[in-house]
Design a protein around this motif. Structure first.
Motif, PDB file in Angstrom:
ATOM      1  N   UNK A 290       0.817  -1.217   0.000  1.00 23.82           N
ATOM      2  CA  UNK A 290       0.000   0.000   0.000  1.00 23.82           C
ATOM      3  C   UNK A 290       0.848   1.262   0.000  1.00 23.82           C
ATOM      4  N   UNK A 291       0.442   2.223  -0.811  1.00 24.90           N
ATOM      5  CA  UNK A 291       1.099   3.530  -0.853  1.00 24.90           C
ATOM      6  C   UNK A 291       0.287   4.564  -0.088  1.00 24.90           C
ATOM      7  N   UNK A 292       0.984   5.637   0.329  1.00 24.38           N
ATOM      8  CA  UNK A 292       0.416   6.540   1.327  1.00 24.38           C
ATOM      9  C   UNK A 292      -0.054   7.878   0.754  1.00 24.38           C
ATOM     10  N   UNK A 293      -0.474   7.910  -0.494  1.00 26.37           N
ATOM     11  CA  UNK A 293      -0.817   9.184  -1.130  1.00 26.37           C
ATOM     12  C   UNK A 293      -1.949   9.936  -0.447  1.00 26.37           C
ATOM     13  N   UNK A 294      -2.819   9.234   0.278  1.00 21.88           N
ATOM     14  CA  UNK A 294      -3.872   9.911   1.043  1.00 21.88           C
ATOM     15  C   UNK A 294      -3.723   9.635   2.541  1.00 21.88           C
ATOM     16  N   UNK A 295      -2.523   9.192   2.953  1.00 22.84           N
ATOM     17  CA  UNK A 295      -2.292   8.940   4.382  1.00 22.84           C
ATOM     18  C   UNK A 295      -2.974   7.686   4.887  1.00 22.84           C
ATOM     19  N   UNK A 296      -3.325   6.772   3.980  1.00 18.67           N
ATOM     20  CA  UNK A 296      -4.077   5.585   4.392  1.00 18.67           C
ATOM     21  C   UNK A 296      -3.296   4.284   4.264  1.00 18.67           C
ATOM     22  N   UNK A 297      -1.992   4.344   3.998  1.00 15.00           N
ATOM     23  CA  UNK A 297      -1.233   3.116   3.718  1.00 15.00           C
ATOM     24  C   UNK A 297      -1.300   2.118   4.866  1.00 15.00           C
ATOM     25  N   UNK A 298      -1.166   2.599   6.096  1.00 16.71           N
ATOM     26  CA  UNK A 298      -1.181   1.675   7.230  1.00 16.71           C
ATOM     27  C   UNK A 298      -2.582   1.101   7.425  1.00 16.71           C
ATOM     28  N   UNK A 299      -3.587   1.963   7.374  1.00 12.70           N
ATOM     29  CA  UNK A 299      -4.973   1.491   7.549  1.00 12.70           C
ATOM     30  C   UNK A 299      -5.339   0.483   6.459  1.00 12.70           C
TER      31      UNK A 299
END
Lengths: 509, 509
Positions: free
Chosen positions: B200-209
């Motif tokens: 998962x990539x974090x472009x919207x700050x959701x990678x961990x979720x």
């Protein structure tokens, strides 16, 4: 009083000036507070939590100045459920108070040293007191996500009966999961029928996901901060939450997204807290591409490797030479300077810059152009400004002074300048000559953080601007921060000169 | 071949050396790659994706060196579904290949310029080719989350029939939501019966979720990077994901969490990418407290304002003086130095330091001690080392040289030193005296990034160590980086001397 409005806009409650300013080590002056409030108003936040009045005299002055500004956004002040705090908030001239008391066992036992009955009583009393003074009141049950659910609901029903305008559910230590927030928000709305906000912290990197989960469950507002500032790992980032709500969930809001990058930079500079390059939306790399596969894709269609257009958040995409760069990316970068190598030449250029990158160095555009000049056997990409030498004297009880010698257009130029430090003095001396000869000025200077030792590598980037408003940047790293700064500026000046030359040739064709 | 093992450990596939190194502008040498691989192995990642061999000669050397090291972790190399890439991977000596081809309409049309049939054929061919060469194979359907579901499943069934060992689902542009990932993972597992990873990539700050959502839906592995490095906004952070899985979901893994901070710092220093202070788990502020309410809570019971104990991730908590600090926090900080003011004195100290903070300045411990000395009317907290003056000459074609004059124990000391730059020279000259007189050495130097102009505030922190292994740090900010660095070092030395003095007094009691 607003009760469960059907308004489909997600309300953005910005707490950059309260929770954000509580970032350890951050202190801003009342004037800086006002400047940030004006920026927050411009970008369209619905509420500005301006501060916690009881904290200090400066805090009170800062909040009062913001109230006087008559901004479009609601201005809110924080208060514990104690008379002195509430009075301090009311005295600031706000019409909106955010009052809080903790409802979790651990906070009541170890911090408040109060019984459940006392907490319930205080909460209701504070809401009534603020309402009696004509305030709109938002009540936070601090540490809501670690509170006993039955007790929490009892307190929230209590403040609801006391006519609270809005209930906020803080995930004070960032311990909640999206599914936990979902059930919590649903239960609270069912029990109180009062509009609900969520206030999520990022201790496990879940602040944005938790905020979204709260909103999908019926919360109408999220507490956020610019750049995700705030206690410890910070709060949910305004920019990430707003863009995720808009792009992934089709939710509406009042934020002018094209100002996100500008406001992020402003807050970062004013509060002195850096944004890491790999930060969503606002980080330096969020729209930067190096890998050959990615640059190739982006050149053909940006949406292959970008979830949104950078312009939507006030930014531009950029490509980077380097070890992972491929022929497509390098060709595109050279084309910007009007350089069109043959396939064979391009292959040579790509290999040469990869060899440099394999030694652990990053490649500046100037270096790439110089490699291209070598391969194309052309001297037209040569440096226009040559640094002959410079020296600096500085110290304590001395004014930092620099002398530089440059050569350009076959002539030698010498300039000296003083500055606030050796870097400033050296850059100002070079700028003196660059402005005189070519109307080029420094627009921005940036030094990346250095960690390790005083001999660790420093990375400097300098942006310069010419008379036509062209902005060109260059980066340089080195062990000596003064030398790296001087080289980065020289590189930026040379790129600007080269671009001007090539542009004029283009126009002649 | 492993098929849907019931192993309850979440598998951690670290791609710091592949996706992480693709961070624009980051290049490391083969030696640095090996050093990071050793750290990753020590911390316990299950797989190290060591690189993308076809990228450069240096990349190949780096991967080969890692393979030779015989680490506990599996070593994996990346390859497109083309023979040259697969051969390059196999030639590196790995036994594990990660091969990928895009399955989304936009990637197939604009980047690959291939039909669905061609993509399907390539995918199956590559898996078979690698299996025929004795490799374990993980297959990624690039841009899986934007791919047509039916076509994606067709490709994944195809590679499954070709005996792929593991399927990875990359959210290539960070566009997925947790609920989307959940249904995707469930469908893929149902259709293929092959173990699934998420990337998962974090472009919207959701990678961990999103990664967590994938794991809860049945994925047995997550691709992560140290510090969340990677293309654009980066990948899911190893440290955030692992701690969230462990603390919020009770999941098990092989990571030695107490090494998280050390490895994070190592990677940040080696790759030259900073971690912002408000980054979960590893950011400087993740376990720092300033606000009076928070420090009060933490002193009574750390769990009031900390989700986990900092020791769990190899860290320590710290308190900060400042505008938001309250009496409890300041008392605790003074107590560390054996200073016990009366309530009235404490009140005065708190007010004085708030007044300084209201002017926008952060407060160092030395400054706090000096305020305390003033209020307590005591000279025992005075500076032990006094800086008389220093001067520096530096420039191009010159060796940076510093001369400092200090006074300590009533004696004057003069020392000169050369360095890689003016800061290094000045600090080395002071260290020369501090080592001689008090056996104090510089252990770490850190300069926070400067943004804005060459006259913007620089914040320096210096850690020093005495003979007993006590490590004490001090911060200073100022416009002149040399002066701020010198002051921070002087402050750290004085704090160390003071602590030693007070400690010895304590022992005498």
């Amino acid at each position: 009083m607003i009760r469960l409005s059907l308004d489909s806009l997600v309300r953005i409650f910005d707490t950059t000036l309260r929770d954000g300013e509580q970032t350890p080590g951050v202190s801003i002056t009342p004037t800086q507070k006002l400047d940030i409030a004006i920026k927050l108003d411009e970008i369209g936040v619905d509420v500005i939590e301006a501060g916690f009045p009881v904290v200090s005299e400066g805090e009170i002055t800062g909040i009062k100045n913001i109230v006087k500004q008559n901004l479009r956004a609601d201005i809110c002040a924080l208060a514990r459920t104690v008379k002195s705090d509430l009075d301090a908030a009311i005295d600031c001239g706000v019409s909106y108070v955010h009052t809080f008391i903790a409802t979790s066992e651990i906070h009541m036992t170890y911090k408040l040293k109060m019984s459940k009955e006392q907490v319930l009583e205080k909460a209701i009393w504070a809401v009534q007191y603020a309402k009696d003074h004509g305030m709109r009141v938002e009540f936070s049950a601090e540490d809501a996500t670690r509170s006993d659910r039955q007790f929490l609901l009892k307190v929230l029903k209590g403040v609801s009966d006391a006519h609270v305008d809005r209930i906020d559910l803080p995930d004070t230590v960032g311990y909640a999961t999206p599914s936990y927030i979902q059930t919590l928000v649903k239960e609270v709305i069912a029990a109180t029928n009062v509009p609900v906000s969520v206030h999520c912290h990022d201790d496990f990197g879940l602040a944005v996901a938790n905020s979204i989960s709260g909103i999908l469950a019926g919360a109408s507002c999220a507490h956020v901060t610019i750049n995700g500032l705030g206690e410890r790992a910070g709060n949910a980032s305004l920019e990430e939450l707003v863009m995720a709500l808009q792009c992934l969930y089709g939710k509406k809001h009042n934020i002018k997204t094209e100002l996100l990058f500008e406001v992020s930079k402003y807050v970062s500079n004013t509060m002195g807290v850096i944004v890491q390059p790999n930060k969503a939306i606002i980080g330096e790399n969020a729209f930067g591409h190096e890998s050959g596969i990615h640059t190739h894709g982006v050149i053909n269609n940006p949406m292959t490797y970008e979830p949104i257009s950078p312009e939507l958040v006030g930014r531009r995409r950029w490509l980077q030479a380097g070890k992972h760069a491929g022929a497509h990316g390098i060709r595109a970068m050279l084309l910007e300077f009007g350089i069109e190598p043959t396939d064979e030449q391009l292959h040579k250029i790509v290999e040469k810059q990869k060899n440099i990158a394999d030694t652990g160095n990053s490649i500046t555009t100037s270096e790439l152009l110089s490699i291209a000049g070598e391969v194309l056997n052309s001297n037209k990409f040569e440096e226009k400004f040559k640094l002959h030498d410079f020296h600096i004297v500085t110290g304590m009880k001395m004014i930092p002074t620099a002398v530089v010698r440059l050569n350009t257009h076959g002539k030698n130029f010498i300039a000296s300048e003083i500055g606030v430090g050796p870097v400033d003095a050296a850059l100002k001396a070079i700028q003196k000559i660059a402005t005189e000869v070519a109307n080029i000025r420094i627009r921005e200077y940036r030094l990346d953080s250095i960690t390790g030792g005083s001999d660790a590598l420093a990375e400097v980037s300098v942006k310069v601007e010419d008379l036509d408003g062209n902005v060109i940047s260059a980066k340089k790293s080195g062990e000596d921060v003064v030398v790296a700064s001087v080289q980065a500026l020289m590189d930026a000046i040379n790129k600007t000169m080269l671009k001007k030359l090539l542009d004029s040739k283009h126009r002649q064709l």
